[in-house]
Write a protein that holds these residues in place. Structure first.
Motif, PDB file in Angstrom:
ATOM      1  N   LYS A  12      -1.747   6.382  -0.396  1.00  0.00           N
ATOM      2  CA  LYS A  12      -2.576   7.174   0.516  1.00  0.00           C
ATOM      3  C   LYS A  12      -1.716   8.165   1.287  1.00  0.00           C
ATOM      4  CE  LYS A  12      -6.598   4.572   2.085  1.00  0.00           C
ATOM      5  NZ  LYS A  12      -7.038   3.749   3.207  1.00  0.00           N
ATOM      6  N   ASN A  13      -0.582   7.593   1.769  1.00  0.00           N
ATOM      7  CA  ASN A  13       0.328   8.403   2.573  1.00  0.00           C
ATOM      8  C   ASN A  13       0.859   9.580   1.781  1.00  0.00           C
ATOM      9  OD1 ASN A  13       1.406   8.694   5.116  1.00  0.00           O
ATOM     10  ND2 ASN A  13       3.381   7.861   4.482  1.00  0.00           N
ATOM     11  N   ARG A  14       1.207   9.229   0.510  1.00  0.00           N
ATOM     12  CA  ARG A  14       1.746  10.298  -0.332  1.00  0.00           C
ATOM     13  C   ARG A  14       0.678  11.386  -0.521  1.00  0.00           C
ATOM     14  NH1 ARG A  14       3.487   7.752  -5.290  1.00  0.00           N
ATOM     15  NH2 ARG A  14       5.088   6.776  -4.027  1.00  0.00           N
ATOM     16  N   GLU A  15      -0.563  10.882  -0.785  1.00  0.00           N
ATOM     17  CA  GLU A  15      -1.663  11.842  -0.979  1.00  0.00           C
ATOM     18  C   GLU A  15      -1.856  12.677   0.288  1.00  0.00           C
ATOM     19  OE1 GLU A  15      -4.241   9.077  -4.057  1.00  0.00           O
ATOM     20  OE2 GLU A  15      -4.955   9.359  -2.013  1.00  0.00           O
ATOM     21  N   HIS A  16      -1.734  11.938   1.407  1.00  0.00           N
ATOM     22  CA  HIS A  16      -1.911  12.606   2.698  1.00  0.00           C
ATOM     23  C   HIS A  16      -0.818  13.650   2.918  1.00  0.00           C
ATOM     24  CE1 HIS A  16      -3.366  12.934   6.751  1.00  0.00           C
ATOM     25  NE2 HIS A  16      -2.153  12.687   7.243  1.00  0.00           N
TER      26      HIS A  16
END
Ligand SMILES: Nc1ncnc2c1ncn2[C@@H]1O[C@H](COP(=O)(O)OP(=O)(O)OP(=O)(O)O)[C@@H](O)[C@H]1O
Ligand SMILES: [Mg+2]
Length: 599
Positions: free
Chosen positions: A362-366
């Protein structure tokens, strides 16, 4: 119950040795108690033995006194005298006196025997008759014969020891006899048959003796003459003394006592049980030596401490058993609990891991989204810049176009004019195309590292923003002079520089400064370089300076800022490029420092 607080595994090694220690302590105390009880038992036995010894000795000395006084009495003398006269029959008074005497003093029979012939001159027993001869076949082995002979020989008072008397059907008998002197002439022998009832009474006395205390009289031939309940031959199965044959007791204790000693000792009875024994000799007369023994079973004496010991051992064992069961139960529960906790932890770890993985994705996507947003923001700036940059060449192109058209209308258009137009317009178009290329390179960057000159990257960044700076009357002073290459992500550095230049521009605009200036410099250190950007936009409020790197932190109006510029810049410099980015208030603005490694 909280099993971990109980710490049963720690308690167990303490409790069990404590119980064993307490058992040892109890054992020691019981040992002392036993010693005291044995001493007490011996003192009781010794008292009983000495008391009965004295009573028996007194009994016999009284018997001797009795018989000797009677032998000297006028009554006996006149009776003996009457044997030689024609009047041989006793008077009624004499008979009554002698009968009463025997009864009164508890003798079983009284006899008068001729010392020379052994003829019985007088007897109170119905078994014997006056006139019976002790030398006869029937009586020659009798105890009566023995005592008659002893007194006839010694002319003194004599005893025969208590024994079964064959001529009288094995009845146990004992005699004492004394000479009768008349005018100093040995005329007859007076005999008493001693009743064993008096002795039995003494020996049988057992008030306060307890269950197994017994007293015995042992004859000089080691026969047990009298004991608490029986006498002579029939006693033997009841008397529990080691090495006891029928009617014989030949233990150390009896041997010592018959040798005239006294003392106390532990002996073993015929069942192998330990018996406390107090013994002493009984010297009744010159030819009559007995032994007296008082005994009690050791286990009776020690019954209380032994019961306590047995109860202690039993209770301790029970306690240890219960403790062991409890400990095992708790260990079992603890291990089950640990198993459950481990399983729970494992499940939690797995859940956590998958959550962390999800969060990372998620963080990476974020991050990517933020990066994209940041890019879009930069793109907005960039399009503005391109628009500015294209305005001048477009105007120039338009002017060339108008000039060409006017020359053509006036009929003055020459080949040279067309050639100049072509060259100039190509030049302008090439410049515009370069701007587009720069733009494209920036938005579709090579992800891999490349070797580039730092001063050129700074120039490229300045190039993008110079028009918007010019419009806002902000001066850019670039002191960068080094021609140093580094290996890193060029476009990402440019993007960071753009963010910083934009922030400085916004701050200067906001600060309403007429002399807005941004000074750029590069300082080379040993293994690194520092790019510094100093503006004079009034600086950052000290209260929020720590928050400027937070994502979405902005002080600008909605459309003017998203708050991700510095966050992304820090990520790029520190995560992607391995450097450091910091902001601080300096002079009348902000000093931004980018530190990168030289490689
Ligand atoms: N040179 C500066 N002078 C004064 N304030 C600054 C400067 N640089 C950053 N700031 C402050 O830090 C905040 C965060 O900056 P950041 O670049 O992250 O976001 P932003 O500029 O508000 O929005 P954007 O996402 O469009 O860049 C700014 O809103 C501003 O208040
Ligand atoms: Mg910004």
């Amino acid at each position: 119950m909280n099993i971990h607080k109980l710490k049963i595994r720690k308690v167990a090694p303490v409790v069990v040795p404590f119980i064993i220690f307490m058992m040892l302590l109890t054992g020691l105390s019981l040992g002392k108690v036993k010693k005291i009880l044995i001493e007490q038992a011996y003192s009781k036995l010794t008292t009983s033995r000495d008391m009965k010894k004295q009573q028996i000795e007194e009994f016999f000395s009284r018997t001797v006194v009795d018989i000797e006084i009677l032998a000297k009495s006028q009554c006996i003398k006149s009776l003996v005298n009457s044997f030689d006269s024609s009047n041989r029959y006793l008077s009624y008074q004499q008979e009554e006196f002698l009968q009463n005497y025997t009864k009164r003093y508890n003798y079983m029979n009284m006899l008068i025997i001729s010392p020379s012939s052994g003829i019985i001159k007088y007897t109170q027993s119905k078994i014997l008759k006056t006139g019976d001869n002790l030398n006869s076949e029937k009586l020659k082995d009798s105890l009566l014969n023995k005592v008659w002979q002893r007194v006839a020989k010694s002319k003194e008072t004599r005893f025969v020891d208590m024994k079964p008397d064959k001529p009288f059907g094995g009845r146990t008998m004992m005699f004492v006899a004394t000479p009768i002197y008349i005018n100093d002439k040995f005329q007859a022998i007076l005999v008493f048959q001693i009743s064993d009832s008096s002795l039995s009474k003494i020996i049988n006395f057992g008030e306060g003796y307890g269950e197994t205390q017994k007293d015995y009289i042992i004859g000089s031939d080691s026969s047990v003459d009298i004991n608490g309940t029986q006498c002579a031959l029939t006693h033997s199965t009841r008397v529990s003394i080691l090495n006891l044959k029928i009617g014989k007791c030949t233990t150390d204790v009896t041997q010592h006592a018959l040798c005239g000693q006294h003392g106390k000792q532990v002996v073993k009875n015929c069942d192998g049980e330990r018996v406390l024994s107090a013994y002493s000799s009984l010297e009744i007369a010159q030819d009559l030596n007995w032994a007296i023994i008082s005994e009690i079973d050791e286990k009776v004496v020690l019954s209380i401490p032994n019961n306590i010991r047995d109860a202690t051992i039993r209770d301790s064992m029970l306690f240890i058993f219960i403790i062991t069961v409890v400990i095992l139960f708790f260990i079992y529960k603890e291990s089950k609990y640990e198993e459950a906790v481990t399983q729970k932890n494992q499940e939690m770890n797995e859940t956590l891991q998958s959550r962390v993985a999800q969060e990372v994705i998620k963080n990476r996507e974020h991050q990517e989204l933020l990066f994209q947003q940041s890019k879009m923001a930069s793109m907005g700036e960039m399009i503005g810049n391109i628009a500015h940059q294209w305005r001048q060449p477009l105007n120039a192109l338009s002017a060339l176009n108008v000039g060409l058209a006017m020359r053509y209308k006036a009929g003055k258009l020459t080949n040279n004019d067309v050639a100049v137009f072509k060259e100039k317009s190509n030049h302008i178009i090439q410049k515009m195309s370069d701007t587009i290329n720069d733009f494209r390179n920036f938005f579709y960057p090579e992800k891999s590292v490349e070797r580039f000159r730092v001063d050129r990257a700074i120039d490229d960044a300045i190039n993008f923003i110079k028009d918007s700076y010019r419009i806002n009357n902000i001066k850019i002073v670039n002191y960068t002079s080094c021609e140093l290459d580094i290996e890193n992500h060029k476009n990402e550095l440019i993007q960071v520089l753009l963010n910083i230049f934009n922030n400085s521009k916004d701050a200067i605009k906001e600060f309403n400064s007429q002399n807005g200036v941004v000074i750029i410099d590069v300082i080379i250190l040993e293994n690194s370089l520092k790019i510094t950007i100093q503006d004079n936009g009034g600086g950052i409020d000290q209260e929020i300076i720590d928050r400027v790197f937070e994502p979405y932190f902005t002080t600008k109006f909605k459309d003017e800022g998203t708050g991700i510029g510095l966050y992304m810049s820090k990520m790029i410099i520190e995560e992607s490029m391995g450097g450091k980015l910091k902001l601080e208030n300096r002079d009348s603005g902000v000093l931004t420092t980018i530190k990168l490694a030289i490689n």
